[in-house]
Scaffold this motif. Structure first.
Motif, short mmCIF file in Angstrom:
data_model
loop_
_atom_site.label_atom_id
_atom_site.label_comp_id
_atom_site.label_asym_id
_atom_site.label_seq_id
_atom_site.Cartn_x
_atom_site.Cartn_y
_atom_site.Cartn_z
N ASP A 194 -0.18 -6.27 2.73
CA ASP A 194 0.65 -5.08 2.57
C ASP A 194 -0.13 -3.83 2.96
O ASP A 194 0.43 -2.89 3.53
N ARG B 134 3.88 -4.71 9.42
CA ARG B 134 4.36 -3.67 8.51
C ARG B 134 3.22 -3.15 7.62
O ARG B 134 3.46 -2.34 6.72
N ARG C 94 1.44 5.60 8.87
CA ARG C 94 1.23 4.43 8.01
C ARG C 94 0.31 4.70 6.83
O ARG C 94 0.10 3.82 6.00
N ASP D 249 7.80 -8.03 -2.02
CA ASP D 249 9.13 -8.39 -1.56
C ASP D 249 9.98 -7.11 -1.56
O ASP D 249 10.69 -6.82 -2.53
N GLY D 250 9.88 -6.36 -0.50
CA GLY D 250 10.57 -5.08 -0.45
C GLY D 250 9.75 -4.05 0.29
O GLY D 250 8.89 -4.39 1.11
N ASP D 251 9.99 -2.78 -0.02
CA ASP D 251 9.33 -1.70 0.68
C ASP D 251 7.90 -1.52 0.18
O ASP D 251 7.67 -1.27 -1.02
N VAL D 252 6.94 -1.62 1.07
CA VAL D 252 5.53 -1.54 0.68
C VAL D 252 5.18 -0.15 0.16
O VAL D 252 4.49 -0.01 -0.86
N GLU D 253 5.64 0.88 0.82
CA GLU D 253 5.29 2.23 0.40
C GLU D 253 5.78 2.52 -1.02
O GLU D 253 5.05 3.12 -1.83
N THR D 254 6.98 2.08 -1.34
CA THR D 254 7.50 2.27 -2.69
C THR D 254 6.64 1.55 -3.72
O THR D 254 6.33 2.09 -4.79
#
Length: 295
Positions: A99, A125, A150, A3-8
């Motif tokens: 993800d 994403r 990506r 729930d949020g930025d996947v990379e982070t």
């Protein structure tokens, strides 16, 4: 699902639990046991006759998963094979996406670029983690990691690389391979994930190997059994002393931002940010029936 930025979330992950995609009763074990990522496997742990059923189970799980902190990754079969193309096609057309896609036997930037273009066209994403398992993939790794937007990390398949090189598969024998992967990942600013320790039931050996990986520059490690997760998390989590140092460094950095006389070294600030990124609250795993814990 994140729930949020996947990379982070990927950058903060310490442990990735391999889970056979034919065993849906284990899909939620990673979260309950404190892993930062679950890696649903459609490749090595699935028999050829079970590939289609496993693919359906993964897609059903993705559709039902609730957003949270757990990174959900799927290792498809090699995209150069018919079953791998079937995996990719099904995931691209599904209502929910993982993800991260882990891509076995990645050997070239061009092959990775095709998959990235397909993800873009699908409006997905999903991020990518190439799995390096051959000498050719290792040779091309810097270009592979630097070529696509990506790519968030790399996983080295130690056993397969060792077989291709004709060497032993232990970390010492593969030191040059591991150092090359760490260097390429650092240059591309992506995470580098260590291969699993297959000696289930040997926590001392796991701890030694994991601490060695952390010292060598790896940012996380895969697990093949839930009992390995706590050891891996401990090895990659910052200590209280490191966290205190990180807070002090970043506080000083903010204060001294305009002070040319007393700057904070950027290397120290970068290390401090990494420590804070990997800090996790302590989670108490829920008890599991013995039958559900075996992978």
């Amino acid at each position: 699902m994140v729930d949020g930025d996947v990379e982070t979330a990927v950058r903060a992950a310490r442990s990735w639990l391999f889970t056979p995609s034919t065993r849906p009763e284990q899909f939620d074990v990673a979260a309950r046991e404190g892993a930062d990522a679950v890696l649903l496997d459609l490749e090595d742990s699935v028999r050829p006759q079970d590939k289609s059923a496993a693919r359906r189970l993964v897609i059903e799980h993705l559709a039902a998963a609730l957003p949270g902190e757990l990174v959900t990754a799927v290792r498809i079969n090699a995209a150069s094979t018919a079953v791998g193309l079937a995996d990719l096609t099904a995931l691209l057309s599904a209502d929910a996406a993982p993800d991260v896609l882990v891509l076995p036997r990645t050997e070239s930037a061009g092959a990775l670029g095709v998959i990235e273009n397909l993800l873009f066209e699908a409006g997905s994403r999903t991020m990518l983690v190439p799995l390096i398992e051959t000498a050719r993939g290792l040779r091309n790794l810097p270009r592979i990691l630097a070529s696509q937007t990506r790519v968030v990390g790399v996983l080295v398949g130690a056993a397969d690389v060792a077989a291709d090189l004709g060497t032993a598969g232990d970390p010492e024998a593969l030191r040059s391979v591991r150092d090359s992967a760490v260097l390429a990942a650092a240059a591309a600013d992506v995470v580098v994930i260590d291969s699993p320790h297959f000696g289930v039931g040997d926590p001392e050996a796991l701890a030694a190997e994991t601490l060695g990986a952390a010292r060598a520059g790896f940012t996380s490690k895969t697990a093949v059994h839930p009992e390995q997760i706590a050891t891996i998390n401990d090895a990659f989590a910052p200590t209280e002393q490191e966290l205190s140092w990180a807070h002090a460094i970043l506080k000083a950095s903010a204060v001294r931002a305009g002070d040319a006389e007393a700057p904070v070294d950027e290397a120290d600030a970068a290390r401090a940010r990494r420590y804070l990124q990997r800090a996790r609250p302590t989670r108490s795993p829920a008890p599991e029936p013995a039958a559900a814990r075996a992978i």
